[in-house]
Design an enzyme around this catalytic site. Sequence first.
Site, PDB file in Angstrom:
ATOM      1  N   GLY A 213       0.348  -1.238   0.529  1.00  0.00           N
ATOM      2  CA  GLY A 213       0.233   0.137   0.017  1.00  0.00           C
ATOM      3  C   GLY A 213       1.593   1.131  -0.045  1.00  0.00           C
ATOM      4  N   ASN A 214       0.060   2.617   0.482  1.00  0.00           N
ATOM      5  CA  ASN A 214       0.919   3.798   0.394  1.00  0.00           C
ATOM      6  C   ASN A 214       0.020   4.528   1.704  1.00  0.00           C
ATOM      7  OD1 ASN A 214      -0.929   5.596  -0.708  1.00  0.00           O
ATOM      8  ND2 ASN A 214      -0.695   3.965  -3.030  1.00  0.00           N
ATOM      9  N   ARG A 215       0.715   5.798   1.168  1.00  0.00           N
ATOM     10  CA  ARG A 215       0.556   6.458   3.217  1.00  0.00           C
ATOM     11  C   ARG A 215      -0.604   6.958   2.763  1.00  0.00           C
ATOM     12  NH1 ARG A 215       4.647   6.795   6.585  1.00  0.00           N
ATOM     13  NH2 ARG A 215       6.776   5.549   5.428  1.00  0.00           N
ATOM     14  N   SER A 216      -1.506   7.425   1.201  1.00  0.00           N
ATOM     15  CA  SER A 216      -2.420   8.762   0.803  1.00  0.00           C
ATOM     16  C   SER A 216      -3.644   7.965   1.916  1.00  0.00           C
ATOM     17  CB  SER A 216      -2.653   8.289  -0.630  1.00  0.00           C
ATOM     18  OG  SER A 216      -4.180   8.994  -0.619  1.00  0.00           O
TER      19      SER A 216
END
Length: 413
Positions: A213-216
């Site tokens: 995933g990512n931090r958004s």
Amino acid sequence: MGIFDGRRIVLGVTGGIAAYKAVEVCRRLIDAGAHVSPILTKGAEKFIGRATFDALASEKVQTSLWEEEHPIPHTNLGQKADLILVCPATARLLSDYRTGRSADLLTATLLATRAPVIVCPAMHTEMWEQPSVQENIQELVKRGVEIVGPDQGRLAGGDDGAGRLSDPVSIVAAVEKVLNSGLNSKTQDFSGLQVLVSAGGTKEPICPVRYIGNRSSGKQGHAIALEAATRGASVVCVTTEPSRAPNHPNLQVVAVETADEMAKAVFSEAPKSDLVVMAAAVADFTPIIKSEKKIKKSEECLEIRLEPTVDILASLGSSHTGKQILVGFAAETNDLEKNAKKKLEAKGIDLIVANDVSAENTGFNYDTNAVTLFDLAGRKTEFPLADKRDIAQAILDAALKLKVNGHEEIGKK
Ligand code: CTP
């Protein structure tokens, strides 16, 4: 047409003798076209009956966090509101609001909103002049809360002095001033337009338990979707964070997880959209093999091979007709301008919103952001650190200008 047509106002009434005047305020707001949601505190109910507000307001009175139809009434009310008006406000309310104490439905709603707030204090002169009360007022003013009154005049028990609730006409005039002030002015300039917004970070499964995933957080995309909806657009928000998505009658939420699911949802909605804003952080790669069973710990190194995902925005840009406005984001940690301009060209879009995700208080997960917009005509517009809702407003203003003025105006053949 009333001056408050389409505007949602939460009217919070607390327990003071002036509570009866809130009835007049409610009637005036309704007459001017507002949708009024009344909240009465326990104290208010001692002074004025629910039935009066039930009959006058746009919806039934709510009094409790626990007994209402909606499971989370405070966030429902707070997020939908264009303005919260507390009239009258007791010393207790001022103290709870200042200290962030969620003591009842009204204070919880005040905490669960980003809408402007007007507070109309009313109490005896001795209470009003207490340093603690004055400190609370000053602090609330510092935070941007609008304080109306109190006036001088007759008080309960035959006393005379400062502490009398402002008259309903002045209170409604203050509501109009706040709602029409630059930032809160919600013209219906997107009415008749279809807007598609993507939000959040995609999650690419490795196995049933883990993902890349990512931090958004989805906050900026959600703010854009809500802003467009309040300005009259019919909005579809494709998001990986549906539980955090805003709630608005003009807004439909489509929940997705992976880049592939986001691509499918966006491709199905995009052809009918006048404006597409890709605010989502879409994974560029996804595991080639997604294990059906949980990957167990072992001594060996684990190798996960990735393959590229479809570039949703670039693919929309490749068949861009010019009737539609395409807006992309460029989340960068270095060479912001160079990288953003490159993406604008490469993806064949109209406008790019560049943000430095490594700067303080901007980008992922913050409530604030600072962005620079680049368009095809080479225009560069900087927006310094502000609430994501204000940034959303700036992005939509720029996109609407392009939609109205057309591409010729900005030099695109
Ligand atoms: N985007 C997209 N599909 C992808 C990747 C990105 O639609 N598979 C969109 C994003 O929603 C954003 C824009 O493209 O509006 C730019 O995303 P960003 O992550 O900043 O850039 P990338 O194109 O992924 O390039 P890089 O990661 O190399 O900076």
